[in-house]
Design an enzyme around this catalytic site. Structure first.
Site, PDB file in Angstrom:
ATOM      1  N   GLU A 160       2.064  -0.417  -0.866  1.00 20.58           N
ATOM      2  CA  GLU A 160       1.610  -1.652  -0.213  1.00 20.58           C
ATOM      3  C   GLU A 160       1.767  -2.846  -1.151  1.00 20.58           C
ATOM      4  O   GLU A 160       2.146  -3.942  -0.738  1.00 20.58           O
ATOM      5  CB  GLU A 160       0.153  -1.493   0.246  1.00 20.58           C
ATOM      6  CG  GLU A 160       0.026  -0.464   1.367  1.00 20.58           C
ATOM      7  CD  GLU A 160      -1.402  -0.269   1.830  1.00 20.58           C
ATOM      8  OE1 GLU A 160      -2.216   0.192   1.006  1.00 20.58           O
ATOM      9  OE2 GLU A 160      -1.704  -0.589   2.987  1.00 20.58           O
TER      10      GLU A 160
ATOM     11  N   GLU B  71      -2.249   8.040   3.215  1.00 20.23           N
ATOM     12  CA  GLU B  71      -3.676   7.875   3.544  1.00 20.23           C
ATOM     13  C   GLU B  71      -4.153   8.776   4.669  1.00 20.23           C
ATOM     14  O   GLU B  71      -5.300   9.223   4.694  1.00 20.23           O
ATOM     15  CB  GLU B  71      -3.965   6.412   3.899  1.00 20.23           C
ATOM     16  CG  GLU B  71      -3.939   5.443   2.737  1.00 20.23           C
ATOM     17  CD  GLU B  71      -2.543   5.049   2.277  1.00 20.23           C
ATOM     18  OE1 GLU B  71      -1.541   5.572   2.840  1.00 20.23           O
ATOM     19  OE2 GLU B  71      -2.437   4.226   1.358  1.00 20.23           O
TER      20      GLU B  71
END
Ligand code: NAI
Length: 695
Positions: free
Chosen positions: A105, A125
């Site tokens: 990210e 995640e």
């Protein structure tokens, strides 16, 4: 120092430095923000390279910060990404080795990304019941396209960087062997004056009519996700990258992320993740304890367990010799191994070459002399103290000094086995589960004399052979089977009181267990428990247990292997079919006992089975047989099919609330066979103090 700062010519190099994988903990985030701001403020700097020191670009969030307020303390990952994205000078991510989760990210917030081949790129995640919460779901589709991004976010699976070369994720993937930093600095100098600065957020996700695709993905994911809400939430947030403007998509992602953080499923997955790491740590065996080398292994007994155990070593590339008493038994064992490997080849999960390689690592012998030089020997002969003692006496006589002598016993006293040798410090229990080449769990049984280096070696070995090693003290049944006994006892009592096998199995399978107690017993063989109960009846005649299972065994209904057990089975099939004969026998048995059968609610079945595990688990914890509550959870998650989304029996009890668990146990203590429900003192104390099992 958690981010290094250097300047090469007119390019500043910011290097994340938080071993082992540059986790983005608070200190690292703060240092990265400070470094970017310093570079921005320095008039001599025209561009910035952001990279990672050591073994990773960045593995993402720092797991040590999980569940701590630090994770939300400024600068958060969001803020760091904003600083990078709003920087007035170009920021180039230089990616190598590992770029996952928050690390990816962060890279997506940079203006440019260059990489070495072989870097693992992922947003994992979902494996912790979450979704990427720092813009990943909105930025990844903008560089990879909707389909590929959705696949990566929903599966969490890493993709090697070279497979993503040619997408907008990377501006350049260098040839293998390139000096990444030098190449990235050169790249940065080249783009130093390019304006406007490219930003991923400003790219459009090109997918004209995504609705049908999203709907199909939604349905597919829903069917696969089971009780977990995260995969579907991943689909919805990635879909928002097409349907919503960037900032709105980001807020939606944030809101879904915070929601998932609070779900019991994510809490359970995060618990299991941490529990697995904790299990390899033993307080009085420090990480620097010397370990013995394991280059050659031996197994005694080529039966069900011995063959599976030997395969574990071969799979890890360690040569192993199996010792038997009779040539016939040895041949049969070796043939079973070959058949197992060939089945795996047939399923396409192993190449013929690897299959032959592994088989060639396994040899058989009828002579102790042939195993004398092994670094570890694991005994897997009949479960009989006399036989085990005699095997260990021979091992003591023949094995080289320093060899580890392990037993796979499931119920016998390891200290007694150790005492039959002159080197009890070298003796340890390695309790594998059937099928031993498949099941993840390995109970590592520490005897009173077991050497710390022997324990440390076996903990390291468990990783090498890809098992989840959990340390247990010596007691009858160790952690797993000792608890299971209480669980099965309740299952049998429930039959006497009014339930039938299919009802008990159904209730606990709907709770999430992979298999109910009766289907499981039919698979494992009902005769094993029968044998143990007969021994117990002699050793501890005062303990009440249901005779129902004995009646079954007296009819030769040992389970799947005899085509009949608690259920009927059609030849060659594993499907459990309720048996009118067994059910009549159960009803008749209640009558013989003078018990009036009643309707039993599914909720009572689940409580009695699960709280039986919890209560015994509490005793095991208090006695120090298990080092921590999470070890017990690991045993049940990796060896007994306890539902992962409930985090293991002890974690589940905490989530229900110990006072509620204790109330139920006291209620059961007032019922039939209430003597089985003496509350564990630890449970009573923790409930009174308003605490849970997890420290
Ligand atoms: P098994 O009966 O399938 O195999 C035992 C093998 O040991 C036989 O092939 C026998 O010929 C051989 N053997 C007996 N005495 C020997 C000796 N003196 N020297 C060399 N070989 C000898 O038994 P299984 O099921 O493999 O169990 C072995 C051990 O593993 C037992 O201690 C059992 O409690 C334990 N165990 C069994 C599990 C299971 O699910 N079957 C699970 C976990 C542990």
């Amino acid at each position: 120092m958690s981010a290094d700062y250097t300047v090469q010519g007119s390019v500043a190099v910011v290097s994340l430095n938080n071993p082992p994988v540059n986790g983005l903990g608070l200190a690292t985030r703060s240092a990265a923000v400070a470094a970017i701001e310093r570079a921005e403020a320095d008039p001599a700097v025209t561009a910035i390279v952001l990279t990672g020191a050591g073994k990773a670009f960045s593995g993402g969030a720092d797991i040590r910060e999980f569940n701590s307020p630090k994770a939300l303390t400024e600068p958060t990952l969001h803020s760091l990404i904003r600083v990078v994205e709003n920087c007035s000078k170009p920021v180039v991510a230089a990616i190598h080795s590992v770029c996952m989760g928050g690390g990816l990210e962060l890279a997506l917030g940079c203006n440019y990304r260059v990489a070495l081949p072989g870097a693992q790129i992922a947003l994992p995640e979902v494996k912790l019941g979450l979704l990427p919460g720092a813009g990943g779901t909105q930025r990844l589709p903008r560089v990879l396209g909707l389909e590929m991004a959705l696949d990566m976010v929903v599966s969490g699976t890493p993709v090697p960087s070279e497979k993503l070369a040619g997408t907008a994720l990377f501006d350049q993937v260098f040839p293998a062997g390139t000096d990444l930093l030098a190449a990235a600095v050169e790249f940065a100098a080249r783009v130093a004056h390019a304006r406007p600065l490219p930003k991923v957020r400003e790219r459009a996700v090109d997918y004209p009519h995504p609705e049908a695709f999203i709907q199909a993905a939604r349905e597919k994911v829903k069917a696969m996700a089971g009780p977990f809400p995260a995969p579907l939430a991943c689909v919805e947030t990635v879909a928002a990258s097409v349907s919503k403007p960037f900032e709105e998509g980001l807020s939606f992602e944030r809101e879904r992320f915070l929601h998932l953080m609070q779900t019991p499923e994510s809490k359970a997955l995060r618990h299991a993740f941490m529990a697995e790491r904790a299990a390899s740590k033993v307080p009085d065996v420090p990480a620097d304890t010397p370990v013995r080398k394991i280059e050659r292994a031996a197994v005694v007994g080529a039966g069900t367990m011995g063959t599976g155990i030997a395969m574990n070593f071969a799979n890890a590339g360690i040569p192993v010799t199996i010792l038997e008493t009779k040539g016939e038994a040895l041949d049969k064992g070796l043939a079973t191994i070959r058949k197992n490997y060939e089945n795996t080849v047939r399923k396409g999960k192993l190449t013929q070459e690897k299959c032959e390689q592994r088989i060639s690592l396994i040899t058989g012998s009828l002579s102790y002399a042939d195993i004398a030089q092994a670094d570890i020997v694991i005994e897997a002969v009949f479960e009989d103290m006399g036989v085990k003692e005699s095997v260990f006496r021979q091992l003591d006589e023949t094995m080289k000094p320093g060899a580890i002598l392990a037993s796979n016993t499931s119920t016998l006293d390891l200290d007694r086995i150790a005492a039959s040798t002159s080197r009890p410090q070298d003796v340890i229990g390695l309790h594998f589960f059937s099928p031993a080449n498949v099941m993840k769990l390995l109970e590592i049984v520490r005897g009173k004399a077991t050497g710390k280096d022997v324990l440390a070696t076996c903990l390291a070995l468990s990783k090498k052979i890809r098992k989840t090693g959990v340390v247990s003290g010596v007691c009858d049944g160790f952690i797993g089977n000792r608890m299971l006994e209480q669980y099965l006892r309740q299952a049998f009592f429930l039959l006497e009181e009014g339930a039938l096998p299919e009802q008990v199995d159904g209730a606990i399978e709907r709770f999430g267990f992979a298999m109910g107690p009766f289907r499981m017993s039919d698979l494992a063989g009902n005769d094993i428990g029968w044998y143990i109960r007969k021994r117990r009846a002699v050793e501890s005649p005062h303990i009440a247990y249901s005779k129902t299972a004995d009646l079954l065994c007296e009819q030769g209904r040992f389970g799947q292997k005899t085509g009949a057990g608690w259920y009927d089975y059609r030849a060659g099939e594993r499907k459990a079919i309720p048996s009118p004969l067994v059910n009549d026998m159960i009803v008749q048995h209640s009558r013989d006992l003078g018990v009036e059968r009643r309707d039993i609610a599914d909720s009572e079945i689940v409580e009695r089975l699960v709280y039986a595990l919890v209560n015994e688990g509490a005793k095991i914890l208090e006695e120090g047989i298990a080092l921590r509550a999470s070890d017990i959870d690991m045993v049940y998650l990796s060896g007994y099919g306890f539902p992962l989304h409930r985090g293991g029996p002890m974690f589940y009890a905490d989530s229900v609330g110990l006072p509620r668990v204790l109330d139920a146990i006291r209620r059961f203590a007032g019922g039939r066979h209430g003597e089985a429900w003496k509350p564990a003192p630890l449970l009573e104390r923790l409930a009174a103090e308003g605490k849970g099992f997890q420290a």
